[in-house]
Design a protein around this motif. Structure first.
Motif, PDB file in Angstrom:
ATOM      1  N   ALA A 297      -8.187  39.360  18.423  1.00  0.00           N
ATOM      2  CA  ALA A 297      -8.594  39.153  17.031  1.00  0.00           C
ATOM      3  C   ALA A 297      -7.389  38.809  16.167  1.00  0.00           C
ATOM      4  CB  ALA A 297      -9.304  40.395  16.503  1.00  0.00           C
ATOM      5  N   ALA A 298      -6.303  39.568  16.339  1.00  0.00           N
ATOM      6  CA  ALA A 298      -5.098  39.324  15.550  1.00  0.00           C
ATOM      7  C   ALA A 298      -4.524  37.948  15.847  1.00  0.00           C
ATOM      8  CB  ALA A 298      -4.060  40.409  15.828  1.00  0.00           C
ATOM      9  N   ALA A 299      -4.491  37.560  17.117  1.00  0.00           N
ATOM     10  CA  ALA A 299      -3.886  36.278  17.493  1.00  0.00           C
ATOM     11  C   ALA A 299      -4.677  35.094  16.955  1.00  0.00           C
ATOM     12  CB  ALA A 299      -3.774  36.185  19.015  1.00  0.00           C
ATOM     13  N   VAL A 300      -6.000  35.138  17.050  1.00  0.00           N
ATOM     14  CA  VAL A 300      -6.815  34.041  16.514  1.00  0.00           C
ATOM     15  C   VAL A 300      -6.617  33.926  15.007  1.00  0.00           C
ATOM     16  CG1 VAL A 300      -9.179  33.258  16.116  1.00  0.00           C
ATOM     17  CG2 VAL A 300      -8.521  34.131  18.363  1.00  0.00           C
ATOM     18  N   ALA A 301      -6.594  35.073  14.320  1.00  0.00           N
ATOM     19  CA  ALA A 301      -6.378  35.056  12.875  1.00  0.00           C
ATOM     20  C   ALA A 301      -4.995  34.511  12.534  1.00  0.00           C
ATOM     21  CB  ALA A 301      -6.558  36.458  12.308  1.00  0.00           C
ATOM     22  N   GLN A 302      -3.986  34.863  13.327  1.00  0.00           N
ATOM     23  CA  GLN A 302      -2.632  34.378  13.068  1.00  0.00           C
ATOM     24  C   GLN A 302      -2.527  32.877  13.279  1.00  0.00           C
ATOM     25  OE1 GLN A 302      -0.005  36.755  15.461  1.00  0.00           O
ATOM     26  NE2 GLN A 302      -0.427  38.621  14.307  1.00  0.00           N
ATOM     27  N   VAL A 303      -3.119  32.365  14.348  1.00  0.00           N
ATOM     28  CA  VAL A 303      -3.100  30.911  14.575  1.00  0.00           C
ATOM     29  C   VAL A 303      -3.762  30.204  13.399  1.00  0.00           C
ATOM     30  CG1 VAL A 303      -3.991  29.035  16.007  1.00  0.00           C
ATOM     31  CG2 VAL A 303      -3.001  31.057  17.092  1.00  0.00           C
ATOM     32  N   ALA A 304      -4.893  30.735  12.957  1.00  0.00           N
ATOM     33  CA  ALA A 304      -5.583  30.126  11.811  1.00  0.00           C
ATOM     34  C   ALA A 304      -4.721  30.201  10.555  1.00  0.00           C
ATOM     35  CB  ALA A 304      -6.922  30.826  11.590  1.00  0.00           C
ATOM     36  N   GLY A 305      -4.042  31.325  10.342  1.00  0.00           N
ATOM     37  CA  GLY A 305      -3.177  31.461   9.178  1.00  0.00           C
ATOM     38  C   GLY A 305      -2.055  30.445   9.175  1.00  0.00           C
ATOM     39  N   TYR A 306      -1.412  30.266  10.320  1.00  0.00           N
ATOM     40  CA  TYR A 306      -0.358  29.254  10.417  1.00  0.00           C
ATOM     41  C   TYR A 306      -0.923  27.850  10.205  1.00  0.00           C
ATOM     42  CZ  TYR A 306       3.319  32.401  12.087  1.00  0.00           C
ATOM     43  OH  TYR A 306       4.265  33.381  12.185  1.00  0.00           O
ATOM     44  N   ALA A 307      -2.104  27.579  10.792  1.00  0.00           N
ATOM     45  CA  ALA A 307      -2.700  26.256  10.678  1.00  0.00           C
ATOM     46  C   ALA A 307      -3.078  25.929   9.240  1.00  0.00           C
ATOM     47  CB  ALA A 307      -3.932  26.156  11.575  1.00  0.00           C
ATOM     48  N   LEU A 308      -3.433  26.953   8.464  1.00  0.00           N
ATOM     49  CA  LEU A 308      -3.856  26.750   7.075  1.00  0.00           C
ATOM     50  C   LEU A 308      -2.711  26.951   6.088  1.00  0.00           C
ATOM     51  CD1 LEU A 308      -7.240  28.677   7.309  1.00  0.00           C
ATOM     52  CD2 LEU A 308      -6.964  26.182   7.111  1.00  0.00           C
ATOM     53  N   GLY A 313      -6.494  26.469   1.995  1.00  0.00           N
ATOM     54  CA  GLY A 313      -7.358  27.455   2.635  1.00  0.00           C
ATOM     55  C   GLY A 313      -6.600  28.667   3.123  1.00  0.00           C
ATOM     56  N   SER A 314      -7.343  29.644   3.582  1.00  0.00           N
ATOM     57  CA  SER A 314      -6.733  30.848   4.143  1.00  0.00           C
ATOM     58  C   SER A 314      -7.635  31.413   5.214  1.00  0.00           C
ATOM     59  CB  SER A 314      -6.513  31.906   3.056  1.00  0.00           C
ATOM     60  OG  SER A 314      -7.749  32.422   2.618  1.00  0.00           O
ATOM     61  N   ALA A 315      -7.051  32.250   6.053  1.00  0.00           N
ATOM     62  CA  ALA A 315      -7.797  33.003   7.066  1.00  0.00           C
ATOM     63  C   ALA A 315      -7.729  34.478   6.710  1.00  0.00           C
ATOM     64  CB  ALA A 315      -7.211  32.752   8.455  1.00  0.00           C
ATOM     65  N   ALA A 316      -8.577  35.265   7.356  1.00  0.00           N
ATOM     66  CA  ALA A 316      -8.576  36.710   7.131  1.00  0.00           C
ATOM     67  C   ALA A 316      -8.886  37.419   8.436  1.00  0.00           C
ATOM     68  CB  ALA A 316      -9.605  37.103   6.074  1.00  0.00           C
ATOM     69  N   VAL A 317      -8.316  38.597   8.606  1.00  0.00           N
ATOM     70  CA  VAL A 317      -8.665  39.470   9.716  1.00  0.00           C
ATOM     71  C   VAL A 317      -9.143  40.783   9.118  1.00  0.00           C
ATOM     72  CG1 VAL A 317      -6.279  40.315   9.995  1.00  0.00           C
ATOM     73  CG2 VAL A 317      -7.896  40.502  11.899  1.00  0.00           C
ATOM     74  N   VAL A 318     -10.292  41.237   9.584  1.00  0.00           N
ATOM     75  CA  VAL A 318     -10.934  42.428   9.043  1.00  0.00           C
ATOM     76  C   VAL A 318     -11.013  43.481  10.139  1.00  0.00           C
ATOM     77  CG1 VAL A 318     -13.022  43.361   7.969  1.00  0.00           C
ATOM     78  CG2 VAL A 318     -12.292  41.015   7.467  1.00  0.00           C
ATOM     79  N   ARG A 361       2.720  39.975   6.073  1.00  0.00           N
ATOM     80  CA  ARG A 361       4.107  39.734   5.693  1.00  0.00           C
ATOM     81  C   ARG A 361       4.779  38.693   6.569  1.00  0.00           C
ATOM     82  NH1 ARG A 361       7.338  45.226   4.926  1.00  0.00           N
ATOM     83  NH2 ARG A 361       8.902  43.673   4.415  1.00  0.00           N
ATOM     84  N   ASN A 362       4.260  38.468   7.768  1.00  0.00           N
ATOM     85  CA  ASN A 362       4.954  37.573   8.686  1.00  0.00           C
ATOM     86  C   ASN A 362       4.106  36.393   9.125  1.00  0.00           C
ATOM     87  OD1 ASN A 362       3.165  39.092  10.151  1.00  0.00           O
ATOM     88  ND2 ASN A 362       4.723  40.213  11.303  1.00  0.00           N
ATOM     89  N   VAL A 363       2.983  36.159   8.459  1.00  0.00           N
ATOM     90  CA  VAL A 363       2.125  35.012   8.778  1.00  0.00           C
ATOM     91  C   VAL A 363       1.647  34.414   7.456  1.00  0.00           C
ATOM     92  CG1 VAL A 363       0.025  34.202   9.920  1.00  0.00           C
ATOM     93  CG2 VAL A 363       1.348  36.059  10.938  1.00  0.00           C
ATOM     94  N   PRO A 364       1.778  33.101   7.263  1.00  0.00           N
ATOM     95  CA  PRO A 364       1.306  32.503   6.013  1.00  0.00           C
ATOM     96  C   PRO A 364      -0.212  32.437   5.965  1.00  0.00           C
ATOM     97  CG  PRO A 364       2.023  30.791   7.525  1.00  0.00           C
ATOM     98  CD  PRO A 364       2.358  32.104   8.171  1.00  0.00           C
ATOM     99  N   ALA A 365      -0.768  32.489   4.767  1.00  0.00           N
ATOM    100  CA  ALA A 365      -2.197  32.250   4.530  1.00  0.00           C
ATOM    101  C   ALA A 365      -3.103  33.154   5.354  1.00  0.00           C
ATOM    102  CB  ALA A 365      -2.535  30.779   4.803  1.00  0.00           C
ATOM    103  N   LEU A 366      -2.680  34.385   5.603  1.00  0.00           N
ATOM    104  CA  LEU A 366      -3.513  35.329   6.350  1.00  0.00           C
ATOM    105  C   LEU A 366      -3.676  36.614   5.545  1.00  0.00           C
ATOM    106  CD1 LEU A 366      -5.109  36.230   8.797  1.00  0.00           C
ATOM    107  CD2 LEU A 366      -2.964  36.971   9.865  1.00  0.00           C
TER     108      LEU A 366
END
Length: 536
Positions: A297-308, A313-318, A361-366
């Motif tokens: 879950a964390a990795a998919v959200a991080q990839v999306a955060g970097y991509a966005l 846009g932004s991604a979120a992990v809940v 703190r270490n991933v953009p747009a997440l």
């Protein structure tokens, strides 16, 4: 061998000629006896130029920064706040002094390092604040005898103050804009040869009386922002909580301000995610633990955060793994952050919402929505429905980490799984080579909640060749492939745990893991888009 001299360079970033006006005043107060030589520069371009690396002025900006600065310098950026600016703080080497318009904005800046925020949008007051902050408590860039208009730090930080005295108000009353404009101490503005001047002539705005800035841990990463908002597709809704983000800065400037470069993420990931309308929710769930569910879950959200990270846009992990909330540790969330339970309560009561989500703190747009460690009661389906609608309005992609349970109506965790699975647009089921884990995937696939939903299986592939190629494992995986959208292999590695220990994003720790997580996220994005186009 003689070590090269290290400088401290203050960079004023302000619309119009105020940037040079601030810089001139700050130069007048430089401490010539400082431990490191001090330079003050005014950015000769409006901040909007920094939004787009394809801007015609981007190359000029690089050349200007490289020519003006020593080879080794510690930058300090003095600028006004921009919505969402704090998302870009992790990883930057520069220090920041930021002026916000309202005291309500100060909590956004808590929990970071390398910056301080104050309530002010007047250029000269912000300049004085920056000078005062960098002249006390071991900081010696500016003299203490500068004839300031006011003292904007706590009285207890004023040189010669009685450390035992307490004051009712830690802030002096701010001067008016008219006072500053008529001040004989204010250096005259210099005309700047700026082809983008029309974009920047915004002028000083009224500001509220400042309150005491936070004294706890502050900022550690930022970028320079302008005001334009690049659009991606005319019909796409912009997330309401995510105003424009910079799409990059000039290469020379970014080398000085930025820490480690972002990992390379294919542009296709961001393009696919930005094509989703409505915005998507992905549930990550399993029958039992030990399959790397939370890491997935964390990795998919991080990839999306970097991509966005270079879009609007932004991604979120809940974190809804209520039995064992994990995203606190994986994303380095500060204690006291707004939790899912606090948002649920506010949404249900129609009350004022808690502070905005914590940005990783270490991933953009997440954005990270942690769960309360003491949360024990199940949320009602209506609460979860309102919360998911809230998330869809704000984030292009939301990844929800669910408990290790089948959906049911008899247990707290089962109820949570059932509610989220009903609302999810796609489900990720992690598994290993273990026959029991593979059987758990088939058990989950038989659940009515997954009917007519795309399901992607994240297969944690063993390092043992005989296990990977065992006929029973191959047969089970082939059966799963026939019942799901895709099976994506991810190499089993302790490096995911190493990333957590070292406080680094999982996608940055190893190239093979990153590529596998990128493949998984691409598969998810393509499946989501295909479902939307098919009318699902």
């Amino acid at each position: 061998m003689i070590a090269e001299q290290r400088y401290t360079t203050f960079l004023t970033v302000f619309p119009g000629p105020e940037a040079e006006q601030m810089a001139a005043f700050m130069r007048s107060g430089i401490n010539e006896k400082a431990r490191r030589p001090v330079r003050v520069l005014a950015l000769p371009y409006p901040s909007a130029v920094l939004l787009d690396p394809r801007s015609p002025a981007s190359g000029d900006l690089d050349s200007w920064w490289a020519a003006q600065n020593p080879a080794i310098t510690d930058p300090v950026v003095v600028m006004l706040d921009e919505p969402g600016l704090e998302r870009f703080l992790p990883g930057l080497d520069a220090h920041f002094v930021v002026g916000v318009q309202r005291s309500a904005e100060l909590p956004r800046w808590q929990g970071f390092e390398n910056a301080i925020a104050t309530v002010s949008d007047h250029p000269m007051q912000l300049a004085e604040f920056a000078m005062q902050y960098h002249s006390v408590r071991g900081r010696d860039s500016f003299r203490s005898d500068v004839p300031y208009r006011g003292w904007w730090l706590s009285d207890m930080m004023k040189p010669g103050a009685d450390r035992g005295r307490r004051t009712a108000s830690a802030w002096a009353a701010p001067p008016s804009a008219a006072d500053w404009a008529s001040s004989k101490e204010t250096p005259p503005a210099k005309a700047l040869p700026d082809p983008f001047q029309a974009l920047a002539e915004l002028g000083p705005q009224p500001y509220l009386p400042p309150e005491e800035a936070p004294t706890g841990p502050q900022l550690s990463r930022a970028s320079l922002l302008g005001t334009s908002q690049p659009q991606v597709g005319g019909a796409r809704r912009l997330p309401t909580s995510m105003p424009a983000k910079p799409t990059g800065v000039g290469a020379a400037l970014s080398q000085l301000l930025a820490g480690p470069r972002w990992p390379e993420i294919p542009r296709d990931v961001g393009d696919l995610l930005l094509s989703l309308s409505p915005h998507a929710v992905v549930a990550v769930v399993s029958r039992a633990g030990g399959v790397g569910k939370t890491a997935i879950a964390a990795a998919v959200a991080q990839v999306a955060g970097y991509a966005l990270g270079e879009t609007t846009g932004s991604a979120a992990v809940v974190d809804q793994n209520t039995g064992n909330p994990d995203q606190w540790g994986r994303m380095h969330i500060p204690e006291g952050a707004a939790t899912v339970s606090s948002l649920m309560a506010a949404l249900s009561a129609g009350a004022e919402l808690p502070p905005p989500p914590v940005w990783a703190r270490n991933v953009p747009a997440l954005a990270v929505y942690p769960e309360d460690r003491q949360a024990a009661t199940a949320y009602s389906p209506g609460q979860i429905q309102r919360f998911v609608a809230y998330l869809r309005e704000r984030h292009v992609l939301t990844v929800v980490d669910l408990p290790n349970r089948l959906p049911d109506l008899q247990s707290t965790e089962g109820l949570i799984c059932a509610a989220y699975l009903e609302l999810a647009d796609l489900v990720i089921l992690p598994t290993t080579d273990d026959p029991n884990r593979l059987a758990g995937v088939n058990e989950y696939l038989a659940e009515p909640a997954l009917a007519n939903k795309p399901v992607v299986v994240a297969y944690i592939e063993s390092t043992e060749r005989r296990l990977r190629r065992h006929p029973k494992v191959i047969e089970a995986l082939n059966g799963i492939r026939a019942r799901t959208t895709a099976v994506v292999a991810i190499p089993k590695s302790e490096k995911a745990t190493l990333a957590i220990v070292e406080g680094r994003p999982i996608v940055e720790i190893a190239a093979d893991l990153r590529q596998s997580y990128v493949d998984l996220t691409l598969t998810v994005a393509r499946a989501l888009l295909a479902r939307q186009r098919a009318g699902g």
